[in-house]
Design a protein around this motif. Structure first.
Motif, PDB file in Angstrom:
ATOM      1  N   MET A  30       0.538  -1.207  -0.064  1.00  0.00           N
ATOM      2  CA  MET A  30      -0.290  -0.388  -0.099  1.00  0.00           C
ATOM      3  C   MET A  30       0.688   1.001   0.227  1.00  0.00           C
ATOM      4  O   MET A  30       0.400   2.452  -0.211  1.00  0.00           O
ATOM      5  N   ARG A  31       2.210   1.274   0.261  1.00  0.00           N
ATOM      6  CA  ARG A  31       2.910   1.920   0.271  1.00  0.00           C
ATOM      7  C   ARG A  31       3.052   3.107  -1.346  1.00  0.00           C
ATOM      8  O   ARG A  31       2.803   4.857  -0.312  1.00  0.00           O
ATOM      9  N   TYR A  32       2.156   3.134  -2.142  1.00  0.00           N
ATOM     10  CA  TYR A  32       2.285   3.885  -3.377  1.00  0.00           C
ATOM     11  C   TYR A  32       0.897   3.725  -3.583  1.00  0.00           C
ATOM     12  O   TYR A  32       0.636   4.097  -4.194  1.00  0.00           O
ATOM     13  N   TRP A  33      -0.438   2.966  -2.907  1.00  0.00           N
ATOM     14  CA  TRP A  33      -1.535   3.592  -3.221  1.00  0.00           C
ATOM     15  C   TRP A  33      -2.514   4.186  -3.388  1.00  0.00           C
ATOM     16  O   TRP A  33      -1.548   5.449  -2.788  1.00  0.00           O
ATOM     17  N   ASP A  34      -3.489   4.333  -3.272  1.00  0.00           N
ATOM     18  CA  ASP A  34      -3.541   5.656  -3.216  1.00  0.00           C
ATOM     19  C   ASP A  34      -4.630   5.976  -1.674  1.00  0.00           C
ATOM     20  O   ASP A  34      -4.607   7.697  -1.855  1.00  0.00           O
ATOM     21  N   ARG A  35      -3.994   5.369  -0.949  1.00  0.00           N
ATOM     22  CA  ARG A  35      -4.676   5.536   0.345  1.00  0.00           C
ATOM     23  C   ARG A  35      -3.504   4.472   1.085  1.00  0.00           C
ATOM     24  O   ARG A  35      -3.107   3.604   1.016  1.00  0.00           O
ATOM     25  N   PRO A  36      -3.276   4.970   2.200  1.00  0.00           N
ATOM     26  CA  PRO A  36      -2.712   4.143   3.712  1.00  0.00           C
ATOM     27  C   PRO A  36      -2.885   2.971   3.268  1.00  0.00           C
ATOM     28  O   PRO A  36      -4.892   2.278   3.141  1.00  0.00           O
ATOM     29  N   GLU A 120      -1.336   6.577 -13.395  1.00  0.00           N
ATOM     30  CA  GLU A 120      -0.873   7.382 -12.882  1.00  0.00           C
ATOM     31  C   GLU A 120       0.578   6.859 -11.400  1.00  0.00           C
ATOM     32  O   GLU A 120      -0.517   6.124 -11.348  1.00  0.00           O
ATOM     33  N   CYS A 121       1.503   7.766 -11.117  1.00  0.00           N
ATOM     34  CA  CYS A 121       1.906   6.772 -10.368  1.00  0.00           C
ATOM     35  C   CYS A 121       3.037   7.582  -9.301  1.00  0.00           C
ATOM     36  O   CYS A 121       3.450   8.556 -10.019  1.00  0.00           O
ATOM     37  N   ASP A 122       3.145   7.251  -7.650  1.00  0.00           N
ATOM     38  CA  ASP A 122       4.132   7.961  -7.059  1.00  0.00           C
ATOM     39  C   ASP A 122       5.607   7.600  -7.465  1.00  0.00           C
ATOM     40  O   ASP A 122       5.793   6.398  -8.411  1.00  0.00           O
ATOM     41  N   PRO A 123       6.466   8.863  -8.916  1.00  0.00           N
ATOM     42  CA  PRO A 123       7.611   8.599  -8.810  1.00  0.00           C
ATOM     43  C   PRO A 123       8.879   7.728  -8.399  1.00  0.00           C
ATOM     44  O   PRO A 123       9.038   7.749  -8.509  1.00  0.00           O
ATOM     45  N   ARG A 124       8.832   7.521  -7.110  1.00  0.00           N
ATOM     46  CA  ARG A 124       9.094   7.061  -6.308  1.00  0.00           C
ATOM     47  C   ARG A 124      10.020   5.786  -6.692  1.00  0.00           C
ATOM     48  O   ARG A 124      10.467   4.800  -5.795  1.00  0.00           O
ATOM     49  N   ASN A 125       7.709   5.020  -6.899  1.00  0.00           N
ATOM     50  CA  ASN A 125       7.704   4.117  -7.526  1.00  0.00           C
ATOM     51  C   ASN A 125       8.111   3.192  -8.150  1.00  0.00           C
ATOM     52  O   ASN A 125       8.185   2.974  -9.568  1.00  0.00           O
ATOM     53  N   LEU A 126      10.348   2.882  -8.490  1.00  0.00           N
ATOM     54  CA  LEU A 126      10.881   2.397  -9.492  1.00  0.00           C
ATOM     55  C   LEU A 126      10.109   1.602  -9.704  1.00  0.00           C
ATOM     56  O   LEU A 126      10.677   0.957 -11.215  1.00  0.00           O
ATOM     57  N   ALA A 127       9.849   0.472  -9.116  1.00  0.00           N
ATOM     58  CA  ALA A 127       9.109  -0.798  -9.798  1.00  0.00           C
ATOM     59  C   ALA A 127       8.447  -0.780 -10.874  1.00  0.00           C
ATOM     60  O   ALA A 127       8.286  -1.149 -11.889  1.00  0.00           O
ATOM     61  N   SER A 128       6.475   0.165 -10.169  1.00  0.00           N
ATOM     62  CA  SER A 128       6.071   0.891 -11.598  1.00  0.00           C
ATOM     63  C   SER A 128       5.865   1.301 -12.552  1.00  0.00           C
ATOM     64  O   SER A 128       6.250   1.023 -13.714  1.00  0.00           O
ATOM     65  N   VAL A 129       6.690   2.677 -12.574  1.00  0.00           N
ATOM     66  CA  VAL A 129       7.346   3.028 -13.288  1.00  0.00           C
ATOM     67  C   VAL A 129       8.231   2.385 -14.481  1.00  0.00           C
ATOM     68  O   VAL A 129       7.879   2.781 -15.668  1.00  0.00           O
ATOM     69  N   GLY A 130       8.921   1.307 -13.858  1.00  0.00           N
ATOM     70  CA  GLY A 130      10.019   0.255 -14.684  1.00  0.00           C
ATOM     71  C   GLY A 130       9.002  -0.143 -15.654  1.00  0.00           C
ATOM     72  O   GLY A 130       9.030  -0.711 -16.801  1.00  0.00           O
ATOM     73  N   LEU A 131       7.925  -1.244 -15.400  1.00  0.00           N
ATOM     74  CA  LEU A 131       6.859  -1.552 -15.507  1.00  0.00           C
ATOM     75  C   LEU A 131       5.976  -1.136 -16.438  1.00  0.00           C
ATOM     76  O   LEU A 131       5.757  -1.733 -17.799  1.00  0.00           O
ATOM     77  N   LEU A 132       5.496   0.531 -15.967  1.00  0.00           N
ATOM     78  CA  LEU A 132       4.961   0.842 -17.236  1.00  0.00           C
ATOM     79  C   LEU A 132       5.854   0.863 -18.732  1.00  0.00           C
ATOM     80  O   LEU A 132       5.334   0.831 -19.735  1.00  0.00           O
ATOM     81  N   THR A 133       7.295   1.531 -18.305  1.00  0.00           N
ATOM     82  CA  THR A 133       7.797   2.021 -19.104  1.00  0.00           C
ATOM     83  C   THR A 133       8.617   0.300 -20.392  1.00  0.00           C
ATOM     84  O   THR A 133       8.080   0.422 -21.454  1.00  0.00           O
ATOM     85  N   ARG A 134       8.201  -0.593 -19.460  1.00  0.00           N
ATOM     86  CA  ARG A 134       8.749  -1.473 -20.275  1.00  0.00           C
ATOM     87  C   ARG A 134       7.693  -1.947 -21.821  1.00  0.00           C
ATOM     88  O   ARG A 134       7.484  -2.934 -22.111  1.00  0.00           O
ATOM     89  N   LEU A 135       6.100  -1.962 -20.706  1.00  0.00           N
ATOM     90  CA  LEU A 135       5.384  -2.151 -21.965  1.00  0.00           C
ATOM     91  C   LEU A 135       4.452  -1.096 -22.762  1.00  0.00           C
ATOM     92  O   LEU A 135       3.839  -0.840 -23.376  1.00  0.00           O
ATOM     93  N   GLY A 136       5.678   0.084 -22.804  1.00  0.00           N
ATOM     94  CA  GLY A 136       5.517   0.815 -23.566  1.00  0.00           C
ATOM     95  C   GLY A 136       4.702   2.367 -23.669  1.00  0.00           C
ATOM     96  O   GLY A 136       4.927   3.146 -23.993  1.00  0.00           O
ATOM     97  N   PHE A 137       4.074   2.938 -22.242  1.00  0.00           N
ATOM     98  CA  PHE A 137       3.831   3.766 -21.745  1.00  0.00           C
ATOM     99  C   PHE A 137       5.284   5.082 -21.367  1.00  0.00           C
ATOM    100  O   PHE A 137       5.924   4.426 -21.519  1.00  0.00           O
ATOM    101  N   ARG A 138       4.527   5.745 -22.057  1.00  0.00           N
ATOM    102  CA  ARG A 138       5.286   6.855 -22.271  1.00  0.00           C
ATOM    103  C   ARG A 138       5.174   8.034 -20.911  1.00  0.00           C
ATOM    104  O   ARG A 138       3.615   8.298 -20.370  1.00  0.00           O
ATOM    105  N   LEU A 139       6.458   8.808 -20.123  1.00  0.00           N
ATOM    106  CA  LEU A 139       5.979   9.640 -19.356  1.00  0.00           C
ATOM    107  C   LEU A 139       4.823  10.985 -19.996  1.00  0.00           C
ATOM    108  O   LEU A 139       6.018  11.337 -21.026  1.00  0.00           O
TER     109      LEU A 139
END
Length: 170
Positions: A30-36, A120-139
């Motif tokens: 839940m660290r980077y979810w939309d609520r605790p 949308e994601c918290d940019p500190r969530n490097l795993a999700s940023v990496g996943l999105l990028t590998r899937l072809g998403f662009r910032l």
């Protein structure tokens, strides 16, 4: 229902409550979810009830089922935005990528007028940023201190988009 190499992507069921509650009470998940993390199983029950309520115009979400057990969820939760969460015991094994590689093309076929899928994601969530990028998403954008995480802290938000690719399969 969708079958991938290792997963069954299926609708949510009432018996997913305990597995989802284990995810939604885990501070790591839940660290980077939309609520605790959830404090009570009633919160998870409300989430599950909403998840099980059909809404074909807005959602295309699935439980990630590994060997008969819910380990997370992924899909379009509010068109056109993708979302996903996975129990930490299953992180870094490629399950969410495997699921989204099956789900995203299906969503583009389901909604032919949708020009892109967003995230949308918290940019500190490097795993999700990496996943999105590998899937072809662009910032596509970035906001500082715009998201209130449960009154605990203000967080940044990174915005991503996956444009529809014109392919014969679409």
């Amino acid at each position: 229902m969708i079958r991938t190499e290792r997963l069954t992507l299926r609708p949510a069921r009432p018996d997913d409550l305990d597995a989802l509650h284990a995810i939604f009470t885990d501070p790591r998940a839940m660290r980077y979810w939309d609520r605790p993390p959830h404090d009570a199983i009633a919160q998870t029950q409300r989430f599950l009830n909403g998840f099980m309520t059909p809404d074909d115009q807005r959602r295309e979400e699935y439980i990630l089922d590994l060997d008969g057990r819910c380990i997370g969820k992924a899909g379009i939760w509010a068109r056109p935005e993708v979302g996903f969460i996975l129990h930490p015991d299953h992180w870094r094994r490629g399950y969410v990528r495997e699921a989204l590689e099956a789900i995203l093309p299906r969503c583009f076929r389901k909604w032919p007028e949708m020009p892109e899928i967003t995230a949308e994601c918290d940019p500190r969530n490097l795993a999700s940023v990496g996943l999105l990028t590998r899937l072809g998403f662009r910032l596509t954008g970035f906001d500082r201190q715009n998201f209130d995480y449960g009154g605990i802290e203000m967080c940044d938000t990174a915005y991503f988009a996956l444009p529809r690719r014109i392919r014969k399969a679409d």
